[in-house]
Each structure stands twice: as C-alpha cells, then as structure tokens.
Design a protein around this motif. Structure first.
Motif, short mmCIF file in Angstrom:
data_model
loop_
_atom_site.label_atom_id
_atom_site.label_comp_id
_atom_site.label_asym_id
_atom_site.label_seq_id
_atom_site.Cartn_x
_atom_site.Cartn_y
_atom_site.Cartn_z
N ILE A 174 0.83 -1.20 0.00
CA ILE A 174 0.00 0.00 0.00
C ILE A 174 0.87 1.25 0.00
O ILE A 174 0.60 2.22 -0.69
CB ILE A 174 -0.93 0.00 1.22
CG1 ILE A 174 -1.95 -1.13 1.09
CG2 ILE A 174 -1.66 1.33 1.36
CD1 ILE A 174 -2.85 -1.30 2.29
N SER A 175 1.94 1.24 0.77
CA SER A 175 2.86 2.38 0.86
C SER A 175 4.26 1.94 0.49
O SER A 175 4.69 0.84 0.85
CB SER A 175 2.86 2.96 2.28
OG SER A 175 3.86 3.94 2.42
N THR A 176 4.96 2.80 -0.24
CA THR A 176 6.35 2.51 -0.59
C THR A 176 7.32 3.19 0.36
O THR A 176 8.53 3.10 0.20
CB THR A 176 6.65 2.97 -2.03
OG1 THR A 176 6.41 4.38 -2.13
CG2 THR A 176 5.77 2.24 -3.03
N SER B 107 -7.11 2.96 -8.61
CA SER B 107 -6.11 1.98 -9.03
C SER B 107 -4.76 2.63 -9.23
O SER B 107 -4.67 3.78 -9.67
CB SER B 107 -6.53 1.32 -10.35
OG SER B 107 -5.58 0.35 -10.76
N GLY B 108 -3.72 1.88 -8.93
CA GLY B 108 -2.40 2.25 -9.37
C GLY B 108 -2.26 1.89 -10.85
O GLY B 108 -3.08 1.17 -11.41
N TYR B 109 -1.21 2.41 -11.48
CA TYR B 109 -1.01 2.11 -12.90
C TYR B 109 -0.45 0.69 -13.04
O TYR B 109 0.38 0.25 -12.25
CB TYR B 109 -0.05 3.11 -13.53
CG TYR B 109 0.18 2.84 -15.00
CD1 TYR B 109 -0.81 3.18 -15.93
CD2 TYR B 109 1.33 2.21 -15.45
CE1 TYR B 109 -0.63 2.90 -17.28
CE2 TYR B 109 1.51 1.94 -16.79
CZ TYR B 109 0.52 2.28 -17.70
OH TYR B 109 0.70 1.99 -19.03
N TRP C 290 2.28 6.42 -2.26
CA TRP C 290 1.13 5.57 -2.57
C TRP C 290 1.08 5.24 -4.06
O TRP C 290 0.02 4.89 -4.58
CB TRP C 290 -0.19 6.25 -2.21
CG TRP C 290 -0.21 6.95 -0.90
CD1 TRP C 290 0.47 6.62 0.23
CD2 TRP C 290 -0.98 8.12 -0.58
NE1 TRP C 290 0.18 7.50 1.24
CE2 TRP C 290 -0.71 8.43 0.77
CE3 TRP C 290 -1.88 8.92 -1.28
CZ2 TRP C 290 -1.30 9.51 1.42
CZ3 TRP C 290 -2.46 9.99 -0.65
CH2 TRP C 290 -2.17 10.28 0.70
N LYS C 291 2.18 5.38 -4.76
CA LYS C 291 2.15 5.27 -6.22
C LYS C 291 1.68 3.89 -6.68
O LYS C 291 1.24 3.73 -7.82
CB LYS C 291 3.50 5.60 -6.83
CG LYS C 291 4.62 4.62 -6.47
CD LYS C 291 5.93 5.02 -7.12
CE LYS C 291 7.04 4.03 -6.80
NZ LYS C 291 8.31 4.41 -7.45
N ASN C 292 1.76 2.90 -5.80
CA ASN C 292 1.31 1.56 -6.17
C ASN C 292 -0.21 1.45 -6.26
O ASN C 292 -0.73 0.59 -6.97
CB ASN C 292 1.80 0.53 -5.15
CG ASN C 292 3.31 0.40 -5.15
OD1 ASN C 292 3.96 0.70 -6.13
ND2 ASN C 292 3.86 -0.05 -4.04
N GLU D 51 0.08 9.26 -15.49
CA GLU D 51 -0.25 7.84 -15.64
C GLU D 51 -1.73 7.67 -16.02
O GLU D 51 -2.09 6.73 -16.74
CB GLU D 51 0.05 7.09 -14.35
CG GLU D 51 1.54 7.01 -14.03
CD GLU D 51 1.81 6.36 -12.69
OE1 GLU D 51 2.72 5.51 -12.62
OE2 GLU D 51 1.11 6.69 -11.70
N THR D 52 -2.57 8.56 -15.53
CA THR D 52 -3.99 8.54 -15.88
C THR D 52 -4.17 8.62 -17.39
O THR D 52 -4.96 7.88 -17.98
CB THR D 52 -4.73 9.71 -15.21
OG1 THR D 52 -4.63 9.58 -13.79
CG2 THR D 52 -6.18 9.77 -15.62
N VAL D 53 -3.44 9.54 -18.01
CA VAL D 53 -3.54 9.71 -19.47
C VAL D 53 -3.04 8.46 -20.18
O VAL D 53 -3.66 7.99 -21.14
CB VAL D 53 -2.77 10.97 -19.93
CG1 VAL D 53 -2.87 11.13 -21.44
CG2 VAL D 53 -3.30 12.21 -19.22
#
Length: 378
Positions: free
Chosen positions: A66-68, A267-269, A297-299, A306-308
C-alpha cells in the motif's frame, strides 16, 4: 529519593497503560457498534470467496504494498500536514439538475453527469445508473474537517433523485461507499452490482440481499441490454482497523447497444489497463482516476500523467478525469491533478473533457465540456 522517583515513574506508566487500554477498548467498541463501518462477510460467504484467485487465507490479496515509504508513520503524517491551496478558496457551486431534466432524454442517447470525485449519474438504454454514489458531507467515518466536501450543495438533492435502476460500486472506502447515502437511496434502487464481499456492508445497512449481485474480476452480468464486466484494479479495501482485505476492489466495463464506458474506480497504474483495452476496447468514454496521489502511494493511486497513459492503454476515445474536485485526501494542491492531466493529454493529443460538478456529457455529441472552471475557485 531514587525509590520515590522509581515509584512515581511506575505509577505514571501504569496510568498511561490504563488510559491507552481505555482508548483502545473505546475505539474497538466504537468500530464494532457504529453502523458506518459496515458489516463483515460470514463464514459461508468466505467459503464462496475462497474459490476466487484473489482470495487467500481468509481475505482478498493485496498484491502490491500500500505504501512505498520506509517509514509509514511519516507517510500518514503527510496527509495531515497543512499546505496552502489544498482546498478551494471559496465553496464550489455545482450546476443544478432537476429530476425532470434527468428523466427526459432519448434512450438512444448516453448521458453522463459528474457529481464530483468518482460519483456519476449515468443514463444509458433508458436506464438510470449511479456509479460510486458518495453524496455525504465527509469522506471519513467521523465528521473530520479535513475530509469535508468542497461543496455543501449537490447538483440535485438525494431525495429528488428519480428511481435508480442500478448502482455500481468499485470498492468500500469512505470516499466511494457512503453509509448516509445508502440509507437514503436504498429503497429507491432496483439493483446493486458490487465486487465480492461488499454485500456485507450493504445488507448491514438494510439493503435486501436479493437486490445485490457480487462479482469477481472478469465476471460478466447484464441489466436489460446493458452488459457489465467486473475488471481488475490495483488497490485495497477496508473501513476499520481489522477488516483490510475483507472485500474486493474493481474497475468496471459498462457496455450498451451503441456505447461503451470504462470506470476505473481507484487503481495504481499497471498492465491491467492494456489487458482490459485489448479485451473490451475501444471505449467511447473513460472515467479515470487522476487525484489523491502521493509518491508513497504510487502503487495504489495513479499520478495524472499515468492517468492519461491508462486512457491510451484501454483505448479510450475521450478521457474524463475523476477522483478530484470534491475532497482533500492527499497532500497535493487541489488543482494539481486536473492541471497535470490536461497538460499531459494535450501533449499526447488525447481528447479530454473537464465537466463542472453537475455538468452533463452526451456521448458522441459534437462538443464536450472543456472549460477550466476550477480557476474561478483557486
């Protein structure tokens, strides 16, 4: 003297331990007996869920951390750290809808109206649908000012909503599944489509079991001429201290006779976007998360860029950024998500629509909302 200090220290430690125990007991009692925390799947339900590839050792699997952050406490502290421009300078005024305008449309049209954050009113094939209807004032179990909605008014009062044919939920977090909203709409809804496990929350709040259909990733179902597919997401679930992984999280494919919509949930990418695009794309409209992110939280949450890319991966014709504009749930400037996602979309020549809260998109219409309305509140 040393003995007195030692006795005093022991006494203070004992008092602190008692206070901590009382606080912990109070928290446990509060979580167990406060309805907003929802329900828990029973043994029979877990037995059914055990057949899912996403379920192991009594809970749904979180396949990524969940957290990096090396220090999770520091990651949590950042959320509560005050920073300028994390909220609009004035209250956001949504466009006003009325029930007549909602119901008076051609069944040949597909209309999508943004209610802020990840909540949408969708009209397709003559059906009226709600996506992640979070219409409460606070995105938390308690009314904490930090999680207060940016707008006190909704595009339409919950009591004035027309009959909702069905509701889709992506997962059980407070900014997506709201107890107060469910209590108000449950008798005005025909059906609920949810990921595995989430029915426990709904039934604990008075929703009839017969109204709920649970799906695993890649399960398909239908409502009239509308086909639904529960698709993967990289996220997690949980509403209390001890229920992490009790329910599944998902994205959704919504397919009518003429139009297809992809709803990302949270969601993460990841490569699941391309898989979904290859299986079910192209999509006329993609409702894709772009806000409430952090490098720690990038996961589990995407950055706007990343959305695009995710919109490209699922083969979206038009991107609608969601998960922003209503709540402060991360430590970034409140307009940062929309500014960055628009910039990246322009760089990649991706069609993007930026509706105001309460504004309606008509799929295949010659124009789509694209004003920079947020600058009036920044």
């Amino acid at each position: 003297m040393k003995h007195k200090i030692l006795r005093y220290t022991k006494r203070m430690l004992f008092i602190i331990a008692i206070l901590f125990g009382v606080l912990l007991l109070t928290a446990i009692v509060f979580i167990n007996f406060s309805p907003q925390f929802g329900g828990t799947p029973d043994k029979e339900q877990k037995k059914i869920y055990s057949q899912s590839d996403n379920f192991e050792d009594g809970k749904f699997i979180i396949r990524t951390p969940i957290s990096t952050s090396e220090n999770r406490w520091e990651a949590i502290q950042k959320v509560f750290k005050k920073k300028t421009h994390q909220r609009p300078l004035k209250e956001i005024e949504p466009l006003v809808l009325d029930s007549t305008a909602i119901t008076s449309y051609s069944s040949d049209e597909t209309k999508v109206t943004w209610f802020g954050h990840s909540t949408f009113l969708l009209q397709m094939q003559g059906a009226t649908i709600l996506l992640d209807p979070m219409l409460g004032d606070y995105a938390s179990p308690l009314p904490i000012n930090m999680t207060k909605r940016f707008n006190t008014k909704l595009p339409i009062a919950i009591e004035k909503l027309p009959f909702i044919d069905f509701v889709i939920f992506s997962h059980d977090h407070y900014d997506h599944l709201d107890y107060s909203t469910i209590k108000k709409i449950k008798d005005n809804v025909g059906k609920f489509f949810v990921p595995l496990g989430l029915s426990a929350h709904l039934t604990s709040w008075g929703v009839e079991k017969e109204k709920i259909e649970e799906l695993d990733w890649w399960d398909m179902t239908s409502f009239g001429d509308i086909q639904l597919v529960c698709t993967p997401a990289i996220h997690f679930s949980g509403r209390g201290l001890f229920d992490q992984g009790a329910t599944l999280w998902a994205s959704w494919v919504i397919k009518g006779k003429n139009d297809k919509i992809y709803f990302s949930g949270d969601s993460g990418y990841g490569n699941h976007f391309k898989t979904i695009g290859d299986k079910y794309g192209p999509f006329d409209l993609v409702l894709m998360e772009c806000g409430q992110y952090d490098k720690d939280w990038k996961n589990i949450h995407m950055f706007p860029e990343e959305t695009v890319q995710a919109a490209v991966d699922v083969k979206g014709e038009v991107l609608v950024p969601i998960h922003w504009g209503s709540f402060k749930l991360a430590n970034h400037i409140w307009t940062d998500p929309i500014e960055r996602v628009v910039k990246k979309a322009q760089e990649l020549n991706i069609n993007i629509s930026t509706p105001r809260i309460g504004e309606t998109i008509i799929i295949h219409h010659k124009t789509y909302p694209e004003t920079r309305w947020w600058v009036n509140y920044d």
